[in-house]
Design an enzyme around this catalytic site. Sequence first.
Site, short mmCIF file in Angstrom:
data_model
loop_
_atom_site.label_atom_id
_atom_site.label_comp_id
_atom_site.label_asym_id
_atom_site.label_seq_id
_atom_site.Cartn_x
_atom_site.Cartn_y
_atom_site.Cartn_z
N CYS A 130 -2.15 -0.30 -3.32
CA CYS A 130 -0.83 -0.94 -3.20
C CYS A 130 0.29 0.09 -3.31
O CYS A 130 1.32 -0.04 -2.67
CB CYS A 130 -0.68 -2.01 -4.26
N GLU B 291 3.16 -3.22 5.36
CA GLU B 291 2.05 -2.59 4.65
C GLU B 291 0.79 -2.68 5.50
O GLU B 291 0.33 -3.77 5.81
CB GLU B 291 1.83 -3.30 3.32
N GLU C 196 1.82 -8.68 -9.03
CA GLU C 196 1.72 -7.29 -8.58
C GLU C 196 1.31 -7.35 -7.13
O GLU C 196 0.16 -7.64 -6.81
CB GLU C 196 0.67 -6.54 -9.41
N LYS D 104 -10.68 -14.76 -11.87
CA LYS D 104 -11.20 -15.04 -10.52
C LYS D 104 -11.14 -13.71 -9.76
O LYS D 104 -10.08 -13.32 -9.27
CB LYS D 104 -10.33 -16.10 -9.84
#
Length: 490
Positions: free
Chosen positions: A293, A392, A259, A184
């Site tokens: 990331c 973040e 992750e 997906k």
Amino acid sequence: MNDQVSATVAPNMMFQNFIGGRNRPASDGMTLDVFSPVDGTLFARIASGTMQDIDDAVKAARTAFDGAWGRLTATERGRLLMKLATVVEAHADELAALESRDNGKPLRQSRADAIALARYFEFYGSATDKLHGDVIPYLNTHFIGVERVPHGVTGHIVPWNYPMQIFGRSVGAALAAGNATVVKPAEDASLTILRVTALAHEVGFPDGALNVVTGLGRTAGAALAGHPGIDFLSFTGSPETGTAVQVAAAQNHVGVTLELGGKSAQVVFDDADLERALPTLVNAIIQNGGQTCSAGSRLLIQRGIFQDVVDAVSERFRTLRAGHPEHEPDLGPMINQAQQRRVLGYLERGRNEGLTVVGEGVVALDAPPGGYYVAPTFLAPVPHESILTQEEVFGPVLVATPFDDEAEAIRLANGTQYGLAAGVWSRDGMRSTRVARAMRAGQVFVNCYGAGGGIELPFGGFGRSGHGREKGFEGLIEFTTTRTLVIAHG
Ligand code: NAD
């Protein structure tokens, strides 16, 4: 991408799901509009995958696993992946152009992603016949073998920031280990994954080995995460969605690699080789517009050189241009308007905290109106407790904080909920090694910074950055489990 499901807008390019070796529209015919972040224009449509589509894809994968795909030898699987690597490399320019339009990355970054994708297929393709099991000494009357076997059908939920690379590291490893896969992609960046899947079909992957269902996270993504026919899940994305995926996996008692995000620190000691460090300190946050990331989004600088480093980084920031991906900018647009607003919102909150912007790039004149551009911004000094240090941002925003000694550097570097990557800059080998080994991060770089790079290097997080490892041989092992054979012979 527009969250609105629509069946009315005339398509420019229409992309369908790929299930059981065939292109198929969503079971209810609905589609999602795809807007380019470069200029905000509608240029494609993708299928808005349904629960039914996910169910069909999982069944197709199971049929392949029990049949044509599962019957291949390790060598045959490897050869297919290697063939796909060659074909992907030959299509790198086409894939790069498609990615830059869909995702807004500068062309050179999109091309690097395509080449990395080829390299993942090559790396994992060449590893299939080296995935040995073990023999365990036990009773003299028994032979014990431990086989490494695939999980079965694996589900892969991919984010938008590095679609090709994350598809390569996750699906490449899963296929190499012998799993059949259902993918997906992110609704904002599905197109290159669909194109590569078509190429896989052309090079001879059996029907059902690789299925792709596009669509919204809350429908297609959630259906995949919660499908009882999935034997293992690989998720890359935000910590919030990671929690939902892990809960769904727990309900089906299957394993999952997560992750997630990061707030990675680069620690600069006063004996660092600054000439070497400076371009890397800047690139580690600017690459992919900070939508990485493992971006080096925090600088920790020893107090004696704090102002000098801040001045030098500021000077570089003032030269940075966010612009049209085809005109060699330092960074392209943000992926969508929501992300642009999110980044600008963080900067606003920083201003409300009284933080100072010390270096700011520009949105270039060639950046089309309607695109989602943000000028790169550097703030210093920023307290460790600031929202910009702790959360973040996922944009081109860098913060710098001073530290006095080694112990404080370690405490600050490890002082967020995340633990994905870290960098240490020092000419003192003993100190840099000591500090590197104290980092609570899945990858630590000394006098360099890879921003998660390296097909061969295990990658993953501590804490809120997730668990499990992808990339490298360790990533391949994650897509296997073991079967212990106990054979009595006396
Ligand atoms: P996201 O979590 O919103 O989406 C990731 C994927 O999950 C998409 O395919 C989305 O459609 C799907 N999804 C959304 N809701 C879902 C649900 N309820 N169930 C199942 N699937 C669902 O993340 P994003 O905004 O696409 O990506 C940005 C985030 O990903 C950042 O936090 C970034 O740090 C992280 N990221 C981590 C890594 C890594 O390797 N650690 C790599 C890239 C991105």
